[in-house]
Design a protein around this motif. Structure first.
Motif, PDB file in Angstrom:
ATOM      1  N   GLU A  48     -19.162   8.107  62.126  1.00  0.00           N
ATOM      2  CA  GLU A  48     -19.949   9.279  61.747  1.00  0.00           C
ATOM      3  C   GLU A  48     -20.128   9.405  60.236  1.00  0.00           C
ATOM      4  O   GLU A  48     -21.207   9.761  59.760  1.00  0.00           O
ATOM      5  CB  GLU A  48     -19.305  10.550  62.314  1.00  0.00           C
ATOM      6  CG  GLU A  48     -20.139  11.785  62.136  1.00  0.00           C
ATOM      7  CD  GLU A  48     -21.501  11.723  62.836  1.00  0.00           C
ATOM      8  OE1 GLU A  48     -22.434  12.363  62.324  1.00  0.00           O
ATOM      9  OE2 GLU A  48     -21.642  11.050  63.875  1.00  0.00           O
ATOM     10  N   ALA A  49     -19.095   9.111  59.448  1.00  0.00           N
ATOM     11  CA  ALA A  49     -19.201   9.233  57.991  1.00  0.00           C
ATOM     12  C   ALA A  49     -20.250   8.265  57.445  1.00  0.00           C
ATOM     13  O   ALA A  49     -21.076   8.639  56.599  1.00  0.00           O
ATOM     14  CB  ALA A  49     -17.854   8.993  57.323  1.00  0.00           C
ATOM     15  N   ALA A  50     -20.250   7.040  57.950  1.00  0.00           N
ATOM     16  CA  ALA A  50     -21.241   6.057  57.506  1.00  0.00           C
ATOM     17  C   ALA A  50     -22.634   6.489  57.956  1.00  0.00           C
ATOM     18  O   ALA A  50     -23.614   6.346  57.216  1.00  0.00           O
ATOM     19  CB  ALA A  50     -20.902   4.669  58.043  1.00  0.00           C
ATOM     20  N   ARG A  51     -22.734   7.042  59.158  1.00  0.00           N
ATOM     21  CA  ARG A  51     -24.026   7.539  59.667  1.00  0.00           C
ATOM     22  C   ARG A  51     -24.567   8.628  58.746  1.00  0.00           C
ATOM     23  O   ARG A  51     -25.757   8.647  58.420  1.00  0.00           O
ATOM     24  CB  ARG A  51     -23.854   8.057  61.090  1.00  0.00           C
ATOM     25  CG  ARG A  51     -24.931   9.003  61.611  1.00  0.00           C
ATOM     26  CD  ARG A  51     -26.238   8.275  61.881  1.00  0.00           C
ATOM     27  NE  ARG A  51     -27.333   9.159  62.160  1.00  0.00           N
ATOM     28  CZ  ARG A  51     -27.762   9.502  63.360  1.00  0.00           C
ATOM     29  NH1 ARG A  51     -27.156   9.057  64.440  1.00  0.00           N
ATOM     30  NH2 ARG A  51     -28.798  10.272  63.505  1.00  0.00           N
ATOM     31  N   CYS A  52     -23.693   9.539  58.301  1.00  0.00           N
ATOM     32  CA  CYS A  52     -24.135  10.619  57.403  1.00  0.00           C
ATOM     33  C   CYS A  52     -24.647  10.056  56.080  1.00  0.00           C
ATOM     34  O   CYS A  52     -25.657  10.538  55.546  1.00  0.00           O
ATOM     35  CB  CYS A  52     -22.992  11.607  57.170  1.00  0.00           C
ATOM     36  SG  CYS A  52     -22.635  12.621  58.611  1.00  0.00           S
ATOM     37  N   ARG A  53     -23.979   9.049  55.574  1.00  0.00           N
ATOM     38  CA  ARG A  53     -24.433   8.411  54.325  1.00  0.00           C
ATOM     39  C   ARG A  53     -25.781   7.720  54.535  1.00  0.00           C
ATOM     40  O   ARG A  53     -26.657   7.763  53.661  1.00  0.00           O
ATOM     41  CB  ARG A  53     -23.381   7.428  53.833  1.00  0.00           C
ATOM     42  CG  ARG A  53     -22.128   8.123  53.323  1.00  0.00           C
ATOM     43  CD  ARG A  53     -20.995   7.178  53.046  1.00  0.00           C
ATOM     44  NE  ARG A  53     -21.375   6.148  52.087  1.00  0.00           N
ATOM     45  CZ  ARG A  53     -20.703   5.007  51.949  1.00  0.00           C
ATOM     46  NH1 ARG A  53     -19.637   4.743  52.686  1.00  0.00           N
ATOM     47  NH2 ARG A  53     -21.102   4.115  51.068  1.00  0.00           N
ATOM     48  N   LEU A  54     -25.961   7.096  55.692  1.00  0.00           N
ATOM     49  CA  LEU A  54     -27.236   6.455  56.021  1.00  0.00           C
ATOM     50  C   LEU A  54     -28.350   7.506  56.078  1.00  0.00           C
ATOM     51  O   LEU A  54     -29.428   7.300  55.524  1.00  0.00           O
ATOM     52  CB  LEU A  54     -27.129   5.722  57.362  1.00  0.00           C
ATOM     53  CG  LEU A  54     -28.373   4.993  57.847  1.00  0.00           C
ATOM     54  CD1 LEU A  54     -28.652   3.768  56.985  1.00  0.00           C
ATOM     55  CD2 LEU A  54     -28.216   4.593  59.302  1.00  0.00           C
ATOM     56  N   ASP A  55     -28.064   8.624  56.716  1.00  0.00           N
ATOM     57  CA  ASP A  55     -29.054   9.698  56.811  1.00  0.00           C
ATOM     58  C   ASP A  55     -29.400  10.254  55.430  1.00  0.00           C
ATOM     59  O   ASP A  55     -30.567  10.539  55.144  1.00  0.00           O
ATOM     60  CB  ASP A  55     -28.549  10.824  57.709  1.00  0.00           C
ATOM     61  CG  ASP A  55     -28.573  10.454  59.175  1.00  0.00           C
ATOM     62  OD1 ASP A  55     -29.232   9.462  59.545  1.00  0.00           O
ATOM     63  OD2 ASP A  55     -27.913  11.159  59.962  1.00  0.00           O
ATOM     64  N   ALA A  56     -28.387  10.415  54.580  1.00  0.00           N
ATOM     65  CA  ALA A  56     -28.627  10.931  53.224  1.00  0.00           C
ATOM     66  C   ALA A  56     -29.539   9.981  52.446  1.00  0.00           C
ATOM     67  O   ALA A  56     -30.481  10.412  51.776  1.00  0.00           O
ATOM     68  CB  ALA A  56     -27.311  11.136  52.490  1.00  0.00           C
ATOM     69  N   ALA A  57     -29.267   8.693  52.549  1.00  0.00           N
ATOM     70  CA  ALA A  57     -30.112   7.702  51.872  1.00  0.00           C
ATOM     71  C   ALA A  57     -31.526   7.735  52.448  1.00  0.00           C
ATOM     72  O   ALA A  57     -32.514   7.674  51.712  1.00  0.00           O
ATOM     73  CB  ALA A  57     -29.515   6.309  52.005  1.00  0.00           C
ATOM     74  N   GLY A  58     -31.620   7.848  53.754  1.00  0.00           N
ATOM     75  CA  GLY A  58     -32.929   7.919  54.394  1.00  0.00           C
ATOM     76  C   GLY A  58     -33.730   9.125  53.927  1.00  0.00           C
ATOM     77  O   GLY A  58     -34.944   9.047  53.770  1.00  0.00           O
ATOM     78  N   GLY A  59     -33.045  10.224  53.675  1.00  0.00           N
ATOM     79  CA  GLY A  59     -33.714  11.423  53.199  1.00  0.00           C
ATOM     80  C   GLY A  59     -34.295  11.276  51.800  1.00  0.00           C
ATOM     81  O   GLY A  59     -35.210  12.004  51.425  1.00  0.00           O
ATOM     82  N   MET A  60     -33.768  10.325  51.040  1.00  0.00           N
ATOM     83  CA  MET A  60     -34.274  10.094  49.685  1.00  0.00           C
ATOM     84  C   MET A  60     -35.438   9.106  49.645  1.00  0.00           C
ATOM     85  O   MET A  60     -36.068   8.925  48.611  1.00  0.00           O
ATOM     86  CB  MET A  60     -33.140   9.571  48.788  1.00  0.00           C
ATOM     87  CG  MET A  60     -32.067  10.589  48.502  1.00  0.00           C
ATOM     88  SD  MET A  60     -30.844   9.958  47.326  1.00  0.00           S
ATOM     89  CE  MET A  60     -29.766   9.006  48.387  1.00  0.00           C
ATOM     90  N   MET A  61     -35.710   8.447  50.772  1.00  0.00           N
ATOM     91  CA  MET A  61     -36.715   7.387  50.787  1.00  0.00           C
ATOM     92  C   MET A  61     -38.139   7.901  50.623  1.00  0.00           C
ATOM     93  O   MET A  61     -39.007   7.173  50.163  1.00  0.00           O
ATOM     94  CB  MET A  61     -36.621   6.584  52.090  1.00  0.00           C
ATOM     95  CG  MET A  61     -35.408   5.700  52.153  1.00  0.00           C
ATOM     96  SD  MET A  61     -35.152   4.918  53.768  1.00  0.00           S
ATOM     97  CE  MET A  61     -36.742   4.191  54.134  1.00  0.00           C
TER      98      MET A  61
END
Length: 138
Positions: A48-61
């Motif tokens: 879940e922690a890695a998923r949240c980081r992935l989502d955060a990066a995706g939000g910046m794209m």
């Protein structure tokens, strides 16, 4: 096989990948459900922690102002979790959005080495090849 790869394999065994892929040939509702479950499986491969980081990066794209930070975050995730295809897939998408088609193609090829059945990456690879060809001078 690394510990991370073993964990990913165990997760896939709990939710059989083959049956999800087989559901992609069902009716529209079954296809949508199977697709959603595949994405959830792939997104959560590293927890879940890695998923949240992935989502955060995706939000910046989506913004040119934050695209560099998104790329750095995705690259960091890809280095931390070398057997996880999703950060690389998102980075390929970002490079496509930036019209860096050759880099997008290279990244898609890395994803497919990890997950040869990654349907979204296969679609992205096709679009990157097409756009790369269109962008070349004739």
């Amino acid at each position: 096989m690394s510990k991370r790869q073993e964990l990913a394999k165990k997760r896939e065994e709990r939710m059989p990948l083959a049956s999800l892929i087989a559901e992609l040939t069902g009716d529209q509702k079954a296809i949508q459900q199977a697709t959603s479950r595949l994405w959830e499986l792939w997104y959560h491969e590293e927890g879940e922690a890695a998923r949240c980081r992935l989502d955060a990066a995706g939000g910046m794209m989506g913004s040119p102002r934050t695209a560099d930070r998104a790329a750095e975050s995705l690259q960091t995730l890809a280095e931390e979790f070398p057997s996880w295809s999703e950060p690389v897939n998102r980075l390929a998408t970002l490079r496509f959005m930036e019209r860096k088609f050759e880099e997008s193609i290279e990244l898609c090829e890395r994803v497919l080495e990890l997950k040869p059945h990654h349907f979204a990456c296969l679609s992205g690879l096709t679009m990157a090849y097409f756009n790369n060809r269109q962008a070349r001078p004739r």
